[in-house]
Write a protein that holds these residues in place. Structure first.
Motif, mmCIF file in Angstrom:
data_model
loop_
_atom_site.group_PDB
_atom_site.id
_atom_site.type_symbol
_atom_site.label_atom_id
_atom_site.label_comp_id
_atom_site.label_asym_id
_atom_site.label_seq_id
_atom_site.Cartn_x
_atom_site.Cartn_y
_atom_site.Cartn_z
ATOM 1 N N ALA A 117 27.127 -21.841 -1.828
ATOM 2 C CA ALA A 117 26.375 -23.096 -1.881
ATOM 3 C C ALA A 117 25.805 -23.489 -0.526
ATOM 4 C CB ALA A 117 27.275 -24.223 -2.401
ATOM 5 N N ALA A 118 26.372 -22.927 0.546
ATOM 6 C CA ALA A 118 25.954 -23.339 1.876
ATOM 7 C C ALA A 118 24.578 -22.824 2.250
ATOM 8 C CB ALA A 118 26.974 -22.858 2.909
ATOM 9 N N VAL A 119 24.140 -21.744 1.654
ATOM 10 C CA VAL A 119 22.873 -21.133 2.079
ATOM 11 C C VAL A 119 21.912 -20.950 0.910
ATOM 12 C CG1 VAL A 119 23.868 -19.955 4.065
ATOM 13 C CG2 VAL A 119 23.916 -18.829 1.835
ATOM 14 N N ARG A 120 22.129 -21.664 -0.155
ATOM 15 C CA ARG A 120 21.282 -21.521 -1.337
ATOM 16 C C ARG A 120 20.480 -22.794 -1.553
ATOM 17 N NH1 ARG A 120 24.320 -20.565 -6.836
ATOM 18 N NH2 ARG A 120 24.785 -18.563 -5.826
ATOM 19 N N PRO A 121 19.164 -22.724 -1.435
ATOM 20 C CA PRO A 121 18.362 -23.897 -1.784
ATOM 21 C C PRO A 121 18.357 -24.089 -3.299
ATOM 22 C CG PRO A 121 16.951 -22.035 -1.280
ATOM 23 C CD PRO A 121 18.354 -21.589 -0.982
ATOM 24 N N GLY A 122 17.905 -25.250 -3.738
ATOM 25 C CA GLY A 122 17.862 -25.493 -5.173
ATOM 26 C C GLY A 122 19.168 -26.063 -5.686
ATOM 27 N N PRO A 123 19.425 -25.949 -7.000
ATOM 28 C CA PRO A 123 20.631 -26.530 -7.595
ATOM 29 C C PRO A 123 21.894 -25.966 -6.961
ATOM 30 C CG PRO A 123 19.075 -25.869 -9.295
ATOM 31 C CD PRO A 123 18.556 -25.318 -8.002
ATOM 32 N N ALA A 156 32.357 -24.405 -0.063
ATOM 33 C CA ALA A 156 31.169 -25.202 0.268
ATOM 34 C C ALA A 156 30.666 -25.861 -1.004
ATOM 35 C CB ALA A 156 30.083 -24.319 0.871
ATOM 36 N N ALA A 157 30.574 -27.178 -1.002
ATOM 37 C CA ALA A 157 30.152 -27.938 -2.177
ATOM 38 C C ALA A 157 29.103 -28.957 -1.752
ATOM 39 C CB ALA A 157 31.349 -28.634 -2.821
ATOM 40 N N ARG A 158 28.169 -29.213 -2.635
ATOM 41 C CA ARG A 158 27.069 -30.122 -2.315
ATOM 42 C C ARG A 158 27.351 -31.539 -2.814
ATOM 43 N NH1 ARG A 158 22.233 -26.958 -2.704
ATOM 44 N NH2 ARG A 158 21.012 -28.838 -3.146
ATOM 45 N N ASP A 159 27.012 -32.476 -1.949
ATOM 46 C CA ASP A 159 27.014 -33.891 -2.290
ATOM 47 C C ASP A 159 25.650 -34.427 -1.874
ATOM 48 O OD1 ASP A 159 27.460 -36.541 -2.810
ATOM 49 O OD2 ASP A 159 28.934 -36.837 -1.209
ATOM 50 N N GLY A 160 24.714 -34.429 -2.809
ATOM 51 C CA GLY A 160 23.335 -34.779 -2.458
ATOM 52 C C GLY A 160 22.760 -33.728 -1.541
ATOM 53 N N ASP A 161 22.263 -34.157 -0.377
ATOM 54 C CA ASP A 161 21.681 -33.208 0.566
ATOM 55 C C ASP A 161 22.672 -32.810 1.656
ATOM 56 O OD1 ASP A 161 21.847 -35.512 2.025
ATOM 57 O OD2 ASP A 161 19.722 -35.595 2.590
ATOM 58 N N ALA A 203 41.260 -36.135 -0.017
ATOM 59 C CA ALA A 203 40.043 -36.339 0.775
ATOM 60 C C ALA A 203 40.199 -35.816 2.199
ATOM 61 C CB ALA A 203 39.674 -37.821 0.789
ATOM 62 N N GLY A 204 41.430 -35.763 2.683
ATOM 63 C CA GLY A 204 41.670 -35.254 4.030
ATOM 64 C C GLY A 204 41.429 -33.770 4.175
ATOM 65 N N ARG A 205 41.226 -33.068 3.054
ATOM 66 C CA ARG A 205 40.927 -31.638 3.111
ATOM 67 C C ARG A 205 39.455 -31.365 3.435
ATOM 68 N NH1 ARG A 205 44.205 -27.772 0.710
ATOM 69 N NH2 ARG A 205 46.402 -28.321 0.975
ATOM 70 N N LEU A 206 38.670 -32.397 3.598
ATOM 71 C CA LEU A 206 37.274 -32.207 4.011
ATOM 72 C C LEU A 206 37.252 -31.780 5.476
ATOM 73 C CD1 LEU A 206 34.194 -32.453 3.551
ATOM 74 C CD2 LEU A 206 34.400 -34.851 4.252
ATOM 75 N N LEU A 207 36.739 -30.574 5.724
ATOM 76 C CA LEU A 207 36.693 -30.069 7.090
ATOM 77 C C LEU A 207 35.492 -30.628 7.841
ATOM 78 C CD1 LEU A 207 37.874 -28.224 9.233
ATOM 79 C CD2 LEU A 207 36.662 -26.306 8.182
ATOM 80 N N VAL A 208 34.316 -30.546 7.218
ATOM 81 C CA VAL A 208 33.103 -31.048 7.841
ATOM 82 C C VAL A 208 32.032 -31.183 6.772
ATOM 83 C CG1 VAL A 208 32.189 -28.753 8.421
ATOM 84 C CG2 VAL A 208 31.529 -30.715 9.818
ATOM 85 N N ALA A 209 31.063 -32.069 6.990
ATOM 86 C CA ALA A 209 29.898 -32.203 6.119
ATOM 87 C C ALA A 209 28.660 -32.016 6.989
ATOM 88 C CB ALA A 209 29.873 -33.559 5.434
ATOM 89 N N VAL A 210 27.740 -31.157 6.502
ATOM 90 C CA VAL A 210 26.563 -30.778 7.283
ATOM 91 C C VAL A 210 25.323 -30.909 6.401
ATOM 92 C CG1 VAL A 210 25.483 -28.931 8.631
ATOM 93 C CG2 VAL A 210 27.980 -29.143 8.574
ATOM 94 N N PRO A 211 24.210 -31.448 6.916
ATOM 95 C CA PRO A 211 22.988 -31.486 6.108
ATOM 96 C C PRO A 211 22.569 -30.078 5.668
ATOM 97 C CG PRO A 211 22.767 -32.884 8.040
ATOM 98 C CD PRO A 211 24.037 -32.104 8.224
ATOM 99 N N LEU A 212 22.206 -29.941 4.399
ATOM 100 C CA LEU A 212 21.788 -28.647 3.872
ATOM 101 C C LEU A 212 20.627 -28.079 4.679
ATOM 102 C CD1 LEU A 212 21.808 -26.402 1.725
ATOM 103 C CD2 LEU A 212 20.328 -27.864 0.316
ATOM 104 N N ALA A 213 19.676 -28.926 5.075
ATOM 105 C CA ALA A 213 18.521 -28.452 5.826
ATOM 106 C C ALA A 213 18.950 -27.796 7.139
ATOM 107 C CB ALA A 213 17.559 -29.603 6.096
ATOM 108 N N ASP A 214 19.975 -28.353 7.782
ATOM 109 C CA ASP A 214 20.449 -27.769 9.045
ATOM 110 C C ASP A 214 21.078 -26.404 8.809
ATOM 111 O OD1 ASP A 214 19.592 -30.095 10.188
ATOM 112 O OD2 ASP A 214 21.592 -30.866 10.677
ATOM 113 N N LEU A 215 21.850 -26.270 7.719
ATOM 114 C CA LEU A 215 22.471 -24.987 7.412
ATOM 115 C C LEU A 215 21.416 -23.923 7.109
ATOM 116 C CD1 LEU A 215 25.555 -25.906 5.215
ATOM 117 C CD2 LEU A 215 25.564 -24.985 7.527
ATOM 118 N N LEU A 216 20.427 -24.286 6.320
ATOM 119 C CA LEU A 216 19.390 -23.322 5.984
ATOM 120 C C LEU A 216 18.611 -22.900 7.221
ATOM 121 C CD1 LEU A 216 18.027 -24.869 2.657
ATOM 122 C CD2 LEU A 216 19.521 -22.873 2.919
#
Length: 327
Positions: A117-123, A156-161, A203-216
């Motif tokens: 999910a970290a490097v896939r655009p779209g759904p 890697a899971a998506r929450d919006g963008d 919720a404490g298991r969240l390591l980091v959240a990164v904008p999808l655009a930055d990852l791509l």
């Protein structure tokens, strides 16, 4: 860091390569092989020094991966999943570092990844939402390696963008299902399809959240390491064949990967995979009819080269491979 590269080569030559055919026949990587990598400090290769890791530079990491892949691609493939988790956790919260990092660097706990999910655009492949003090995960990814050998998964899971990297216990249950994938090579890697259905983690298991655009945008810069798997396979073929022009081709492919910037890396990765394919074919031809016998190194390496034509690929890598193989 030359000593850690030397340790990796010794493990590859003395343990991994002699056992590679038996590993494939058994359909499972022996726990003892992974324990040997842990005892050599290789599970902490990318971990921070203050947690017992080696904090190795990228060139050393690439060299170690190449040496181990020259021993047994399957065992290396299982171990390789761990490296990114140990490296990323170094930047995690104090609680996550305290709970997991020293054990991950020592190899007492071992990690895998579900990052498509970290490097896939779209759904998104996997979605995440927060409910009170829990994260709820839904979705599926087809390739999760090392099931049964890993204690944690970095999902890697998506929450919006945003892409959220979440640590999940690698334990099957009603909300976490796995189905083995049947593959023509590295079958013993215990690669599965992972399905999450309302799977809850703190919720404490969240390591980091990164904008999808930055990852791509940053993805091409991270393509170098998987090229070392192909280089390792070429190296083993070259050693089995003996002195040949393949030695120079291997050195040139390695230099091309090392020198490539983000824009050049897809073509350099494609070239390394194409070279592995050619090297394995050459080994089959040099070996002769014995190459097609079950348990022969040549046929196993040829199938592994087929696997490396598609593993960790991207559209740009595929395009470059098709152009190179098509002449």
């Amino acid at each position: 860091m030359t000593d850690v590269v030397a340790r990796a080569r010794a493990l590859a030559d003395d343990l991994l390569f002699p056992a590679a055919a038996a590993v494939e026949a058994a359909g499972a990587v022996p726990a003892g092989s992974l324990d040997a990598l842990a005892a050599a400090g290789l599970y902490g290769l990318t971990g921070p020094a203050d947690a017992g890791g080696l904090d190795a530079d990228p060139a050393t990491v690439a060299a170690v991966v190449e040496e181990l892949a020259a021993g047994d691609l399957t065992t290396t493939f299982v171990w390789l999943q761990h490296l990114g988790v140990a490296g990323m956790l170094g930047d995690g919260s104090a609680e996550l570092r305290r709970t997991f990092l020293a054990d991950l660097c020592a190899g007492r706990r071992r990690a895998g990844i579900a990052l498509q999910a970290a490097v896939r655009p779209g759904p998104p492949a996997i979605r995440v939402r927060r409910e009170a003090e829990q994260l709820v995960l839904d979705g599926a990814v087809p390739w999760v390696t090392g099931w049964g050998h890993v204690d944690l998964l970095l999902v890697a899971a998506r929450d919006g963008d945003q892409v959220c990297f979440v640590l999940v216990d690698a334990v099957a249950g009603p909300s976490l299902g796995v189905t083995p994938q049947r593959m023509v090579a590295v079958e013993a890697s215990a690669t599965v399809e992972l399905v999450l259905t309302g799977h809850r983690v703190p919720a404490g298991r969240l390591l980091v959240a990164v904008p999808l655009a930055d990852l791509l945008a940053g993805d091409p810069a991270g393509l170098r390491l998987n090229g070392s798997l192909a280089l390792g396979l070429v190296a083993r073929c070259a050693r089995l064949i003996g002195p040949s022009p393949l030695d120079g081709d291997l050195a040139a492919a390695r230099a091309r990967l090392d020198a490539a910037g983000p824009e050049e890396l897809p073509a350099a990765r494609a070239h390394a995979s194409a070279l592995a394919h050619r090297a394995a074919g050459l080994l089959v031809a040099v070996t002769g009819s014995r190459a097609v016998l079950a348990g022969a190194h040549a046929q196993r390496l040829a199938r592994e080269a087929l696997f490396l034509l598609v593993f960790g690929s991207r559209p740009a890598i595929k395009q470059a491979l098709v152009a190179e193989l098509g002449g």
